[in-house]
Design an enzyme around this catalytic site. Structure first.
Site, mmCIF file in Angstrom:
data_model
loop_
_atom_site.group_PDB
_atom_site.id
_atom_site.type_symbol
_atom_site.label_atom_id
_atom_site.label_comp_id
_atom_site.label_asym_id
_atom_site.label_seq_id
_atom_site.Cartn_x
_atom_site.Cartn_y
_atom_site.Cartn_z
ATOM 1 N N GLU A 162 0.819 -1.214 0.000
ATOM 2 C CA GLU A 162 0.000 0.000 0.000
ATOM 3 C C GLU A 162 0.853 1.263 0.000
ATOM 4 O OE1 GLU A 162 -4.349 -0.698 1.939
ATOM 5 O OE2 GLU A 162 -3.022 0.492 3.170
ATOM 6 N N HIS A 170 8.311 -27.107 -1.035
ATOM 7 C CA HIS A 170 7.657 -28.241 -1.687
ATOM 8 C C HIS A 170 6.486 -27.796 -2.558
ATOM 9 C CE1 HIS A 170 9.857 -31.215 0.848
ATOM 10 N NE2 HIS A 170 10.004 -30.120 1.583
ATOM 11 N N LYS A 175 -14.421 -0.091 -4.268
ATOM 12 C CA LYS A 175 -15.551 0.218 -3.375
ATOM 13 C C LYS A 175 -16.686 0.852 -4.163
ATOM 14 C CE LYS A 175 -12.771 0.909 0.749
ATOM 15 N NZ LYS A 175 -12.209 1.875 1.675
HETATM 16 O O1 PA5 Z 1 -3.883 1.076 6.030
HETATM 17 C C1 PA5 Z 1 -5.001 1.504 5.826
HETATM 18 O O2 PA5 Z 1 -5.229 2.704 5.825
HETATM 19 C C2 PA5 Z 1 -6.159 0.566 5.559
HETATM 20 O O3 PA5 Z 1 -5.751 -0.743 5.576
HETATM 21 C C3 PA5 Z 1 -7.212 0.738 6.629
HETATM 22 O O4 PA5 Z 1 -6.628 0.494 7.884
HETATM 23 C C4 PA5 Z 1 -8.362 -0.213 6.399
HETATM 24 O O5 PA5 Z 1 -8.939 0.038 5.155
HETATM 25 C C5 PA5 Z 1 -9.393 -0.078 7.480
HETATM 26 O O6 PA5 Z 1 -9.908 1.217 7.536
HETATM 27 P P1 PA5 Z 1 -10.760 1.683 8.791
HETATM 28 O O7 PA5 Z 1 -9.882 1.599 9.981
HETATM 29 O O8 PA5 Z 1 -11.191 3.083 8.498
HETATM 30 O O9 PA5 Z 1 -11.946 0.740 8.889
#
Ligand code: PA5
Length: 442
Positions: free
Chosen positions: A284, A305, A419
């Site tokens: 990310e 394996h 989304k």
């Molecule tokens: O690293 C990030 O920003 C994402 O992985 C969020 O943590 C994840 O989408 C969860 O978001 P939220 O805490 O708003 O539910």
């Protein structure tokens, strides 16, 4: 202290090229440390090891004791992505492979998928347990945790009553805004805050990670100490700084040699979720603007394996980052067998971990011969202290590496695309145009 060894890459790269990338990583290091780079409103994680108040830990312990008095034996931790992977990584790494820790509830995870079967089976477990819940969402509206929380909240309210439910549900969310904050105020849930200046994937040392880890019975003071010591070690800017070495070498392998896949390798199954946490952190943070190294993982010797063939002889697009664990926490020596049908008597008297280490060494040589460079990241053993060091090392190195690559480590614009389509297909009010458009395409 984390030790990074890049010797296993040296035959693949030219020294002068490495020096060039070391220079770039040192510049990126300055950007991260000075806080002048892109996304610099999300640098709160840097200070967490030394600025987490003792009162936060005692608040977590108070909840553990309170739930112990109620006989709670199951804590459902609801969250996705950065709101659960750090806690899961630590708990899986520190837990016995087979036996539930005495004097601590079992901690399970939900809200990280949309599988109906998963939630139905979770309810089966709730019915035979004494249940409490930690719900973690900075926004409060992420679909997966919100769906799971509806189900678990309803179960807890139906089983224990609404008033008791308010003592069995803890919310970790934004300080001021969001659906979960509003609900917590209405229902009187105890809450912890996800700091504004810490993104989800950098949040393991905030209550997001610390509370579930405390509830599972592990020592977060030692974890913070490990992180703090690693922070001190990384404070010295030089070519031998572990984060600079890691960032420089992985960027050189990627930019100079087309090594676009990095495989995290461990030789202990307790680190499966370390790799999952690391994949989110690096995937990310770096995978944007058409750039980035794809983070993958294997757990050896199991995956020798299965994936071993590909890594040895398949497309030459990858390098490995191997987690070296110097000492096993347990001892077992291989025995001798009178019949020796499996012909393993030559191993009699040897520790199993010695065999693991020799497998690791054999793989290292074979993979280097096969064209796969190896970076090694070394820790002393698996415990809270070393995990804290690893968390801090990988977070800091991620910032250095992403700035070396030339991307903002702290945003994630790409995660919104699916989304919009999902909401359109689920016919969420306000998405009518998108629904019409997507239905024409499928
Ligand atoms: O690293 C990030 O920003 C994402 O992985 C969020 O943590 C994840 O989408 C969860 O978001 P939220 O805490 O708003 O539910």
């Amino acid at each position: 202290m984390i030790n990074v060894n890049i010797e296993g890459c040296k035959t693949f790269v030219k020294e002068e090229e490495y020096k060039k990338f070391e220079g770039k990583a040192l510049e990126a290091y300055d950007v991260l440390v000075s806080g002048n780079g892109a996304g610099n409103d999300f640098l709160g994680w840097k200070e967490l090891p030394d600025e987490t108040p003792e009162s936060l830990i005692t608040d977590c312990e108070a909840i553990r004791n309170d739930w112990k008095c109620k006989g709670v034996d199951l804590v459902v931790t609801i969250g996705i992505g950065g709101s659960y992977l750090g806690a899961r990584c630590a708990i899986e790494a520190l837990s016995h492979n087979f036996i539930q820790k005495k004097d601590a509830p079992r901690v399970v995870f939900a809200g990280n998928n949309l599988s109906e079967e998963y939630l139905a089976e979770l309810i089966d477990l709730l019915k035979v347990s004494n249940v409490a819940c930690v719900v973690i969402s900075k926004s409060g509206t992420t679909t997966e945790p919100a769906v799971a929380f509806r189900i678990v909240k309803q179960y807890i309210e139906d089983t224990y009553g609404r008033r008791e439910a308010s003592e069995r549900i803890i919310a970790i969310t934004d300080a001021k805004k969001g659906a979960l904050k509003t609900l917590s105020t209405q229902e009187g849930y105890r809450t912890f805050i996800v700091p504004d200046n810490v993104g989800g994937r950098f949040s393991v040392l905030t209550p997001v990670g610390l509370l579930p880890i405390v509830l599972a019975g592990f020592d977060v003071r030692a974890m913070l100490k490990g992180a703090s010591d690693e922070r001190k070690a990384l404070a010295e800017k030089s070519g031998s700084n572990a984060a600079v070495k890691y960032a420089a070498m992985r960027n050189l392998l990627y930019s100079g040699y087309g090594k676009a896949v990095e495989i995290m390798v461990s030789y202990n199954p307790k680190f499966v979720y370390l790799a999952e946490w690391w994949k989110q952190l690096y995937g990310e943070s770096e995978g944007k603007d058409g750039k980035g190294i794809y983070p993958a993982s294997v757990t050896n010797t199991a995956d020798l394996h299965s994936m071993g063939q590909f890594i040895q002889e398949g497309s030459r697009v990858m390098f490995e980052t191997v987690i070296n664990i110097a000492k096993s926490n347990r001892d077992i020596v291989i025995g001798s067998d009178e019949q020796n049908l499996d012909q393993l008597n030559f191993l009699a008297g040897q520790h199993i971990e010695h065999c693991n280490a020799m497998a690791q060494l054999g793989v290292k040589v074979a993979h280097i011969d096969g064209g796969v460079p190896q970076i090694e990241v070394g820790i002393e053993r698996i415990d809270e202290y070393n995990l804290g060091s690893l968390f801090y090392f990988f977070e800091f190195a991620c910032g250095v590496s992403a700035y070396t690559l030339g991307v903002n480590p702290f945003n994630q614009p790409g995660v919104e695309a699916y989304k919009k389509n999902m909401f359109a297909l689920l016919k969420k009010p306000g998405y009518e145009k998108e629904t019409e458009a997507i239905l024409k395409r499928i």
